[in-house]
Design a protein around this motif. Sequence first.
Motif, short mmCIF file in Angstrom:
data_model
loop_
_atom_site.label_atom_id
_atom_site.label_comp_id
_atom_site.label_asym_id
_atom_site.label_seq_id
_atom_site.Cartn_x
_atom_site.Cartn_y
_atom_site.Cartn_z
N ALA A 17 0.83 -1.21 0.00
CA ALA A 17 0.00 0.00 0.00
C ALA A 17 0.86 1.25 0.00
N ARG A 18 1.99 1.22 0.67
CA ARG A 18 2.89 2.39 0.71
C ARG A 18 3.46 2.67 -0.68
N LEU A 19 3.77 1.63 -1.44
CA LEU A 19 4.27 1.82 -2.80
C LEU A 19 3.18 2.33 -3.74
N TRP A 27 11.91 9.70 -9.20
CA TRP A 27 12.38 8.35 -8.88
C TRP A 27 11.71 7.32 -9.80
N HIS A 28 10.44 7.51 -10.10
CA HIS A 28 9.76 6.57 -10.99
C HIS A 28 10.30 6.67 -12.42
N LEU A 150 7.02 -2.10 -8.68
CA LEU A 150 7.55 -0.82 -8.22
C LEU A 150 6.70 0.38 -8.64
N ILE A 151 5.96 0.25 -9.73
CA ILE A 151 5.14 1.37 -10.23
C ILE A 151 3.81 1.40 -9.50
N ARG A 158 -0.47 2.20 -18.06
CA ARG A 158 0.12 3.03 -19.11
C ARG A 158 1.64 2.88 -19.16
N VAL A 159 2.27 2.78 -17.98
CA VAL A 159 3.72 2.65 -17.96
C VAL A 159 4.14 1.33 -18.58
#
Length: 493
Positions: A17-19, A27-28, A150-151, A158-159
Amino acid sequence: MSVGTTRTGTVTSAIPARLDRLPWSRWHWTIVVGLGTVWILDGLEVTVVGNIASRLSEPGSGLPITSGEVTGIAAALYVAGACSGALIWGRLTDHYGRKKLFMITLAVYLSATALTALSFQTWWFFLFRFLTGFGIGGEYAAINSAIDELIPAYYRGRVDLVINGSFWLGAVGGSMLSIVALNTHLLPKDVGWRLTFALGVVLGLVILVVRRHVPESPRWLLIHGRNQEAERVVSAIERRVRAQKGPLPRPHGRITIHQRASIGFGTVARTVLRDYRRRAVLGFSLFIGQAFLYNAITFGFGAILTKFFDVPTGDTGYYFAVIAFGNFFGPLLLGKLFDSLGRKIMISSTYLLSGLLLFGTAWLFGRGSLSAGTLTACWAVVLFFASAGASSAYLTVSEVFPMETRAMAIAFFYALGTAVGGISGPLLFADLTNTGRVGDTVLAFQVGASLMCAAGLVAALLAVPAERRALEDIARPLTAVPAEAKRPPSKSA
């Protein structure tokens, strides 16, 4: 229980949930550049080899090989390497972690590409084409796993689409680069093709440097008993994002995990093929549909242009660049809709629309209503939608199976699609597009269009509404403790 520095037990954590609650940040972008740009190299690699086949077979190239061996045997070995690499590295990625494997697979790819540039005998060229594919196959499993984990969920669709679609930027670069490499006024016959491979190595080394700063997936660390390390990674990410974006929203949701150091292959296979049977059918359908549509167009595009429209062989690279741009802009412009309108409507509509448009192209081609330019324009429109759909196939299999099976699931379906596209596809479409008969080429288009439409219908029935949802909500980890069976955790993260 402990394995090295791994200490397993039961842990309740808010790390996923934090991510997922993080806003988009610099950073992304680091993750996107470090992990995603390797597909540009893949597109460049595949396109360059196809375009320089004629030069490699010429006397004075420095390599005793025929054009048929480059586009036939070498291409098949690259495909075989990619399929075997995906399966082997995919299993290792789930077992040993995302970062360790995406560093190793890129190193394998770079080494094999560099040694390809030094080829002096046919067997050497064949060997390192196989090993190049072996490295790239592993990249698909390790990279897509890491990106999805990670996203943030809000941007994941979309990424993922844009990253997978960036293959076609490499294809454009490969087409343009091959035009320069084949110009003997600029480079000798035995030098130009070697420099194209060397350039791929230089670009890959830049990516390797950036990739060193990409962390291990905290989700993988948490499940494998390394929750303290996961906490350190997430805290470091939050500090960087907070420094740019200010205070972060509160995370919502915690998950209880009974950690395990490893998951057996039998458990992985049963989970994907038995427990998630409908999702497996969806993955099969999406990969096979896009593989046949792409082979119907891209495998014979050069032969079609030269046989039916008298386009000089040396000019086909310009036409390919046009359809490659169409492929890239599809995921780029449509990707956001996969997160807003939703997966089901966008996956099914891009598959169905691209299939129907290819049927229309086949009809116009059969009537003799198209020129080389208008046929290429039709292909570009078809592939604008098909590329978004094909990229969503990778997105789908990377997010609809449990965390512990993710890399292996990606590898399995990638290997399947690559094998179908790289083996049975060319065997079928080579016979149809090389005859010089209009009806045979129309049939090739219709076969690809039919399978793409069929996959679209399967997606309309079976696609999972995964948009903006946490991965753990889409497919509960195998190690997650059911709500009714929860007990006081031994530790927390």
